[in-house]
Enzyme design. Sequence first.
Site, PDB file in Angstrom:
ATOM      1  N   GLN A 145       0.840  -1.188   0.000  1.00  0.00           N
ATOM      2  CA  GLN A 145       0.000   0.000   0.000  1.00  0.00           C
ATOM      3  C   GLN A 145       0.883   1.250   0.000  1.00  0.00           C
ATOM      4  OE1 GLN A 145      -2.215   1.480   3.499  1.00  0.00           O
ATOM      5  NE2 GLN A 145      -4.071   1.133   2.285  1.00  0.00           N
TER       6      GLN A 145
ATOM      7  N   TYR B 204      -6.082   9.965   4.406  1.00  0.00           N
ATOM      8  CA  TYR B 204      -4.857  10.074   3.619  1.00  0.00           C
ATOM      9  C   TYR B 204      -5.046  10.973   2.390  1.00  0.00           C
ATOM     10  CZ  TYR B 204      -2.678   6.688   6.645  1.00  0.00           C
ATOM     11  OH  TYR B 204      -2.143   6.066   7.744  1.00  0.00           O
TER      12      TYR B 204
ATOM     13  N   ARG C 106      -8.922  -7.402  11.271  1.00  0.00           N
ATOM     14  CA  ARG C 106      -8.763  -7.699  12.701  1.00  0.00           C
ATOM     15  C   ARG C 106      -8.816  -9.198  12.965  1.00  0.00           C
ATOM     16  NH1 ARG C 106     -11.243  -2.756  12.344  1.00  0.00           N
ATOM     17  NH2 ARG C 106     -10.506  -1.132  13.778  1.00  0.00           N
TER      18      ARG C 106
ATOM     19  N   CYS D 234     -11.875 -11.154  17.426  1.00  0.00           N
ATOM     20  CA  CYS D 234     -11.546  -9.771  17.756  1.00  0.00           C
ATOM     21  C   CYS D 234     -12.571  -9.286  18.768  1.00  0.00           C
ATOM     22  CB  CYS D 234     -11.573  -8.895  16.505  1.00  0.00           C
ATOM     23  SG  CYS D 234     -11.462  -7.126  16.849  1.00  0.00           S
TER      24      CYS D 234
ATOM     25  N   CYS E 132     -11.634  -4.059  21.081  1.00  0.00           N
ATOM     26  CA  CYS E 132     -11.059  -3.154  22.083  1.00  0.00           C
ATOM     27  C   CYS E 132     -10.425  -1.909  21.469  1.00  0.00           C
ATOM     28  CB  CYS E 132     -10.030  -3.891  22.930  1.00  0.00           C
ATOM     29  SG  CYS E 132      -8.553  -4.395  22.008  1.00  0.00           S
TER      30      CYS E 132
ATOM     31  N   CYS F  32      -5.366  -1.928  18.972  1.00  0.00           N
ATOM     32  CA  CYS F  32      -4.478  -2.033  17.812  1.00  0.00           C
ATOM     33  C   CYS F  32      -4.299  -0.671  17.156  1.00  0.00           C
ATOM     34  CB  CYS F  32      -5.033  -3.036  16.807  1.00  0.00           C
ATOM     35  SG  CYS F  32      -6.755  -2.754  16.316  1.00  0.00           S
TER      36      CYS F  32
ATOM     37  N   CYS G  83      -2.276  -6.236  20.197  1.00  0.00           N
ATOM     38  CA  CYS G  83      -3.583  -6.886  20.153  1.00  0.00           C
ATOM     39  C   CYS G  83      -3.878  -7.472  21.526  1.00  0.00           C
ATOM     40  CB  CYS G  83      -3.598  -7.982  19.094  1.00  0.00           C
ATOM     41  SG  CYS G  83      -5.155  -8.921  19.025  1.00  0.00           S
TER      42      CYS G  83
ATOM     43  N   ALA H 112      -6.368 -14.733  31.600  1.00  0.00           N
ATOM     44  CA  ALA H 112      -4.958 -15.020  31.883  1.00  0.00           C
ATOM     45  C   ALA H 112      -4.730 -16.509  32.093  1.00  0.00           C
ATOM     46  CB  ALA H 112      -4.500 -14.232  33.116  1.00  0.00           C
TER      47      ALA H 112
ATOM     48  N   GLN I 138     -13.276 -12.396  35.164  1.00  0.00           N
ATOM     49  CA  GLN I 138     -13.767 -11.025  35.177  1.00  0.00           C
ATOM     50  C   GLN I 138     -14.564 -10.667  33.918  1.00  0.00           C
ATOM     51  OE1 GLN I 138     -13.278  -9.126  38.013  1.00  0.00           O
ATOM     52  NE2 GLN I 138     -12.465 -11.078  38.739  1.00  0.00           N
TER      53      GLN I 138
END
Length: 673
Positions: free
Chosen positions: A105, A184, A351, A374, A377, A380, A393, A425, A452
């Site tokens: 790109q 852009y 993603r 994904c 969040c 990224c 990520c 975790a 959690q």
Amino acid sequence: MSQTEFSKLLSPGKIGTMELKNRIVLPPMGTDAGAEGFVTEPIINRYAANAKGGTGLLITEVTCVDPPLGINTVHYIALSDDKYIPGFQKLTDTIHKYGAKCAIQLSHAGRGANLSVLHALGQPAAAPSEVAMPYSFVTGLTGETPRAFTHDEIVALEDKYADAAVRAKKAGYDAVEIHGAGYYLVAQFFSSTANQRTDEYGGNAYNRARFACNIIRKIKKRCGKDFPVMIKMNVIDGGRNGGVTPIDGLYNCYLVQQAGADAIEVIACNWSDVATLEDIPAGGQPKGMALPLAGMVRKAMIAEGEERPNMEGRGLPAITIPLIAGGRTYDPVMAEGALTSGIADFIHMGRGMITEPERPNMIAGGTYPYARPCIGCQKCMDNQLMNDGELICSVNAVLGHDNNDDSLPPAETKKTVMVVGGGPAGIEAARVAAMRGHDVTVYEAEDRLGGQLIPAVVPPYKENLADYIPYMEKQSEYRGFHVVTGKKITREDVEALKPDAVIAATGVIPASLPISGFEKAHVYNAKEILLGAPAADDVVIIGGGTVGCETAEYLLKAGKHVTVVEMTDHLMTNMVETTRFVLKSHIKELGCAILLKTKCKEIRNQEVVVEGPAGEKIIPAGTVVIATKDRPNHQLADEIRDLCAEVYVVGDASEVGSVMEAVRTGYVAGKQV
């Protein structure tokens, strides 16, 4: 599902003369790990993982044709000089080694260039016109008034794109893509608000498309008609400061096709500087967002004697070159449907392949249900745009660390590993340790995995985060470790089981505040409220961080009157900018009272006493919600260090943080054990 059920997605395809083994495309997303324009080892490793993972076409990230004026990040890569070719040659060789094709790109940031770099050089940004980039909550970026390019500079820039394309071909690329989307430069030329020129490059849609079309023509002339040129473009550039209507967007697609483009990657941009309740944070964005946009382009027709495409069905199909589309379309069932219906010809899984580079192989092999989702969040993007950091990520713990090397050496000695805690975790630690050959058992005190995340997915717009819980539940089957739920592990259990290693992912201890009345029955932790504890009509939330504000929106949507009390002068300081902006707007629009620089002094039966800049104030409160930071729970780890040679503490048990910190610490422990 068998491979044949995704026969279109996994079938070969062509873009111009470039033949691809399947229709899965990795779209360009910055690694932001360059070194003064040069390709680095982390960049090569990142794309190697995607090539090994079975991707048909990799479009490597935004590459500047004119540094430093056109760079978007500090750690950019460039192809403005022959000195950069060897690094890109190494990258293309790596990609080709795994049977994938690659495009690059080519870009210039224009008025969106990195201001810290330009300020250090003592020069302004440059753009089509002297129009500052407006603030957009989608990116969290704003700009300052640029200078306008001269006519001769524009012509020279077209040549710089063509020169970079020649270098890309020499470096082994199979194609190039022009960056004409987002904020852009090429997108700025397309935009009627950003481009207010009166010469041949402005004034009407045809002239505003001239810059992009000239670049395509010059690349074709320099690289040969058989060298594919693609363009990524805003088919719609909307919002308060938008500059491309849907009809002009279709016209732009037609013009670049006429100029010689071989494919279009369709996208939309929104320049709103305010968020409403209709704006959805990434955590709740639906799958397949850009597919309707591709469908619109595909339905456009062109009638004989007319210069512009129409949506009234007059004539023949206007856009006949391949369309690349997606937008959270990493579900192969959805991707297959889009391809078989003709909406798109190729599917980009952005993603979805940041989170799981192996996804294409998993689709082909039938193991895609085990792939990492994904969670929306936005870390990224936020880490690069807000912090000048590398691509990271939350659920792929490799990215941004270890030179992006995802290799997992097998364990030298097989060990019996006890993982205590079935949250992000603990499951990540178990997954990695099992992949390395250890005998792993996860013990979770509750009757289900999630930790959690179970309360965290309750507030609005958490659909994508919620996808992570079934992912965790499936990993024991996929990676071959054991799970025991409803079992709270004690020191005595560790002493009896005698594991070689213990990984403690034991979560948190709820916050306890030295406030008079804290022990009253109508005082709840935010997690208790999210899991169903009753709330009165008047609620005071103590703590304006992420949990406090998400709980506020949850209660406001349930019809409660909510006041958020925050000691600092900002809400949600640890939340990514785009989500923070939307959530802050939501709770204000829903009528949330917000008291900053204010602390709670006393909790009474039906009210709280707070003190802020205007002095003391009494607020009605039938329910008080504590949303201040919990404390790490490493009690078990402290108790068993004399029983086990290896004890690791991960996730919130080590330091309370986000999913990203939990997964990363779990990954590291699983790799170390």
